[in-house]
Design an enzyme around this catalytic site. Structure first.
Site, PDB file in Angstrom:
ATOM      1  CE  LYS A   1      -1.810   2.893   2.827  1.00 28.63           C
ATOM      2  NZ  LYS A   1      -1.805   4.210   1.835  1.00 28.63           N
TER       3      LYS A   1
ATOM      4  CD  GLU B   1      12.928   1.026   9.484  1.00 26.25           C
ATOM      5  OE1 GLU B   1      13.603   1.836  10.186  1.00 26.25           O
ATOM      6  OE2 GLU B   1      13.480  -0.099   9.447  1.00 26.25           O
TER       7      GLU B   1
ATOM      8  CB  CYS C   1      12.701   9.239   8.291  1.00 29.47           C
ATOM      9  SG  CYS C   1      13.895   8.142   7.357  1.00 29.47           S
TER      10      CYS C   1
ATOM     11  CD  GLU D   1       9.714  13.015  11.738  1.00 23.98           C
ATOM     12  OE1 GLU D   1       8.487  12.642  11.765  1.00 23.98           O
ATOM     13  OE2 GLU D   1      10.724  12.293  11.243  1.00 23.98           O
TER      14      GLU D   1
HETATM   15  P1  NAD Z   1       2.220   8.457   8.023  1.00 24.41           P
HETATM   16  O1  NAD Z   1       2.169   7.694   9.239  1.00 24.41           O
HETATM   17  O2  NAD Z   1       0.900   9.565   7.843  1.00 24.41           O
HETATM   18  O3  NAD Z   1       1.569   7.448   6.626  1.00 24.41           O
HETATM   19  C1  NAD Z   1       2.516   6.484   6.241  1.00 24.41           C
HETATM   20  C2  NAD Z   1       1.667   5.346   5.710  1.00 24.41           C
HETATM   21  O4  NAD Z   1       0.779   4.811   6.639  1.00 24.41           O
HETATM   22  C3  NAD Z   1       0.935   5.984   4.633  1.00 24.41           C
HETATM   23  O5  NAD Z   1       0.942   4.955   3.517  1.00 24.41           O
HETATM   24  C4  NAD Z   1      -0.671   6.055   5.138  1.00 24.41           C
HETATM   25  O6  NAD Z   1      -1.622   5.932   4.171  1.00 24.41           O
HETATM   26  C5  NAD Z   1      -0.431   4.900   6.200  1.00 24.41           C
HETATM   27  N1  NAD Z   1      -1.470   5.030   7.178  1.00 24.41           N
HETATM   28  C6  NAD Z   1      -2.115   6.027   7.789  1.00 24.41           C
HETATM   29  N2  NAD Z   1      -2.847   5.797   8.678  1.00 24.41           N
HETATM   30  C7  NAD Z   1      -2.883   4.324   8.663  1.00 24.41           C
HETATM   31  C8  NAD Z   1      -3.568   3.232   9.685  1.00 24.41           C
HETATM   32  N3  NAD Z   1      -4.476   3.604  10.775  1.00 24.41           N
HETATM   33  N4  NAD Z   1      -3.402   2.085   9.579  1.00 24.41           N
HETATM   34  C9  NAD Z   1      -2.348   1.891   8.395  1.00 24.41           C
HETATM   35  N5  NAD Z   1      -1.729   2.629   7.825  1.00 24.41           N
HETATM   36  C10 NAD Z   1      -2.069   3.888   7.999  1.00 24.41           C
HETATM   37  O7  NAD Z   1       3.494   8.946   7.573  1.00 24.41           O
HETATM   38  P2  NAD Z   1       3.719  10.085   6.236  1.00 24.41           P
HETATM   39  O8  NAD Z   1       3.186  11.518   6.573  1.00 24.41           O
HETATM   40  O9  NAD Z   1       3.307   9.479   4.857  1.00 24.41           O
HETATM   41  O10 NAD Z   1       5.330  10.031   6.121  1.00 24.41           O
HETATM   42  C11 NAD Z   1       6.212  10.764   6.883  1.00 24.41           C
HETATM   43  C12 NAD Z   1       6.507  10.243   7.966  1.00 24.41           C
HETATM   44  O11 NAD Z   1       7.366   8.828   7.819  1.00 24.41           O
HETATM   45  C13 NAD Z   1       7.642  10.813   9.001  1.00 24.41           C
HETATM   46  O12 NAD Z   1       7.161  10.850  10.329  1.00 24.41           O
HETATM   47  C14 NAD Z   1       8.971  10.266   8.502  1.00 24.41           C
HETATM   48  O13 NAD Z   1       9.906  10.412   9.709  1.00 24.41           O
HETATM   49  C15 NAD Z   1       8.689   8.853   8.470  1.00 24.41           C
HETATM   50  N6  NAD Z   1       9.512   7.813   7.711  1.00 24.41           N
HETATM   51  C16 NAD Z   1      10.368   7.217   8.432  1.00 24.41           C
HETATM   52  C17 NAD Z   1      11.325   6.607   7.589  1.00 24.41           C
HETATM   53  C18 NAD Z   1      12.369   5.313   8.311  1.00 24.41           C
HETATM   54  O14 NAD Z   1      12.744   4.694   7.636  1.00 24.41           O
HETATM   55  N7  NAD Z   1      12.149   5.584   9.867  1.00 24.41           N
HETATM   56  C19 NAD Z   1      11.415   6.830   6.295  1.00 24.41           C
HETATM   57  C20 NAD Z   1      10.709   7.881   5.811  1.00 24.41           C
HETATM   58  C21 NAD Z   1       9.685   8.365   6.423  1.00 24.41           C
END
Ligand code: NAD
Length: 494
Positions: free
Chosen positions: A192, A267, A301, A398
């Site tokens: 997804k 992650e 991240c 963050e």
């Molecule tokens: P997000 O948590 O809003 O969404 C991430 C994914 O989860 C999306 O595909 C979203 O549709 C899905 N999602 C949202 N709610 C959900 C639920 N209840 N159940 C299952 N899936 C759900 O994050 P974002 O805004 O897309 O990305 C930014 C964040 O990602 C930042 O906090 C960043 O630090 C983190 N990030 C971490 C890494 C790492 O490797 N540690 C890498 C890249 C980004």
């Protein structure tokens, strides 16, 4: 570097029709036929449309993955056969590199050159790296001490059906980091992508089919997290979910998985410290630190968002960073002069600007930036805040934008405690010419990935993941594949 006219035409053709999801090897519009727009954050234009899945579509995807896992159409291929198909997929990503890079620019705002020379080769290399592991997954034999004659060994088996959930900030690379080890281990998957940047993953879906991965082994369902993502996490037929995203969403996944105890790799977010000692080579540190926070407009991240500098070099380092930030060319990623693109959305820009305003109200000083560009697109100038104290929100939370929080430190003896004063623990960097100082510092910082005299250098051979609230588990390296396997012990009475 600019996109070629051929790539532009090919992408126009790709975007001319609504993109469908991949369920059991078929291109589907989804049961409800809901369509979402893909928006270019540099122009605010709708550049394409794709079908968003609902709960019923996820169920079809889960059933397809379940069936393909149980009839073993993928996992029973020989390791060498699996490896050859992953290599073929890597070659296809490279062949289609111009188009994929352009999609990352148009859909996510990345400068084209960064996407073409960074993200696309990295995605291809992920599949090559884990293609190599297909033939090296093995168990071991053990001599046991129970009286009698026994032959004992262990097997590494695929963990099963896996849900892969990716964020918007690096869609193709994040998909590759998860798909490659999952497939190398023999799993069947439902992927997804973020509903904000789904296009490059849907393009990758076409390459997955072309590479010869059997139907039903990789299913791709774009759509909202609250429905598509949550259905994956709640399903008892999904054995594991590998999630990359915010810490807040990660915590909700932990709660959702409590009922079925499925395995989770998380992650999550970061607030990475950058520690600069007085003997650092500032000519290298300044561009390295700036790249670590302003690359991808800070939407990374591992962004080095908290700076701790020795008092002796503080002024020189700060003026160098301000100068660097003011010379960054903010603009549309398709222009070759652009070195920093837009933020992903108006809502996200407002959130980042809100942090800057709140940080200033809490006592920080604006050294440079902090403004939105007066033009279409979600642009913001590279921002440096000084006089940031530990309790300030810009030190603790963050921001996920181009904002560097500079923390004053009286003496470097206090730097470890200051750098570790965070809920996160993803990454960090240390800048010094003293090899002992460097290695002692990295040993004391509580984070999963530390760089010395560089920041943000990725490689598939390196395990990647966080301490504390930055997550659970690791991606990358040999450890990365273990998270997609179960370990079985076998005892044979001879
Ligand atoms: P997000 O948590 O809003 O969404 C991430 C994914 O989860 C999306 O595909 C979203 O549709 C899905 N999602 C949202 N709610 C959900 C639920 N209840 N159940 C299952 N899936 C759900 O994050 P974002 O805004 O897309 O990305 C930014 C964040 O990602 C930042 O906090 C960043 O630090 C983190 N990030 C971490 C890494 C790492 O490797 N540690 C890498 C890249 C980004």
């Amino acid at each position: 570097m600019t996109p070629t006219s051929t790539a532009l035409k090919q992408i126009q053709t790709f975007l001319a029709t609504e993109k469908k999801m991949l369920l059991n090897g078929q291109w589907c519009a989804g049961q409800k036929g809901e369509i979402l727009p893909a928006i270019n954050p540099a122009t605010e234009d709708i550049i394409g449309r794709f079908y968003a899945g609902g709960t019923g579509d996820v169920q079809v995807a889960i059933d397809a993955a379940h069936n393909s896992f149980h009839d073993k159409r993928w996992r029973n291929k020989t390791p060498a056969e699996k490896a050859r198909i992953l290599w073929r997929l890597a070659d296809l990503i490279e062949e289609h590199g111009d188009r994929l890079a352009l999609l990352e620019t148009l859909d996510g705002g990345k400068p084209y050159q960064a996407a073409r020379q960074g993200e696309i080769p990295m995605a291809a290399e992920s599949f090559r790296y884990y293609a190599g592991w297909c033939t090296k997954i093995s168990g071991r034999t053990s001599d046991i001490s129970i009286p009698g004659d026994f032959h004992c060994y262990s097997r590494r088996e695929p963990v099963g059906v896996v849900g892969l959930i990716t964020p918007w900030n690096g869609p193709l690379v994040m998909a590759a980091w998860k798909l490659a080890p999952a497939l190398a281990a023999g799993c069947s998957v439902i992927l997804k992508p973020s509903e904000v940047t789904s296009l490059s993953t849907l393009y990758l879906a076409e390459l997955i089919v072309e590479a010869g991965i059997p139907d039903g082994v990789v299913n791709i369902v774009p759509g909202p997290g609250a429905t598509v993502g949550a259905t994956l996490v709640n399903s008892p037929l999904v054995h594991k979910v590998s999630f990359t995203g915010s810490t807040q969403t990660g915590k909700s996944l932990v709660q959702a998985a409590m009922g079925n105890l499925k395995k989770l790799t998380l992650e999550l977010g970061g607030k990475s410290p950058v520690i600069v000692y007085k003997d650092a080579d500032l000519a290298k540190a300044i561009p390295g630190i700036a790249g670590g926070i302003f690359g991808n407009a800070g939407q990374v991240c591992v962004a080095g968002s908290r700076l701790f500098a020795a008092p002796e070099i503080y002024d020189d380092l700060l003026s160098g960073l301000i100068d660097y930030a003011q010379n960054i060319t903010v603009g549309d990623g398709v222009n070759p002069e652009t070195t920093m693109g837009p933020l992903i959305s108006e809502a996200h820009r407002a959130r980042v600007a809100g942090y800057v305003a709140k940080g200033l109200a809490q006592g920080a000083t604006l050294a440079t930036g902090g403004t939105a560009l007066d033009r279409k697109g979600y642009f913001m100038t590279p921002t440096i805040l000084t006089d940031v104290t530990p309790g300030n929100c810009v030190a603790a939370e963050e921001i996920f934008g181009p904002v560097l929080s500079v923390m004053k430190i009286d003496h470097m003896d206090h730097v470890i405690a200051a750098a570790n004063a965070t809920d996160f623990g993803l990454a960090g960097s240390v800048w010094t010419r003293d090899i002992s100082t460097a290695h002692k510092t990295v040993a004391d910082i509580r984070a999963g990935l530390m760089w010395i005299n560089c920041h943000g250098i990725p490689d598939m051979a390196i395990p990647f993941g966080g301490y504390n609230q930055s997550g659970w588990g690791r991606e990358g390296g040999p450890e990365g594949i273990e998270y997609y396997t179960e370990l079985k012990s076998v005892v044979t009475a001879l």
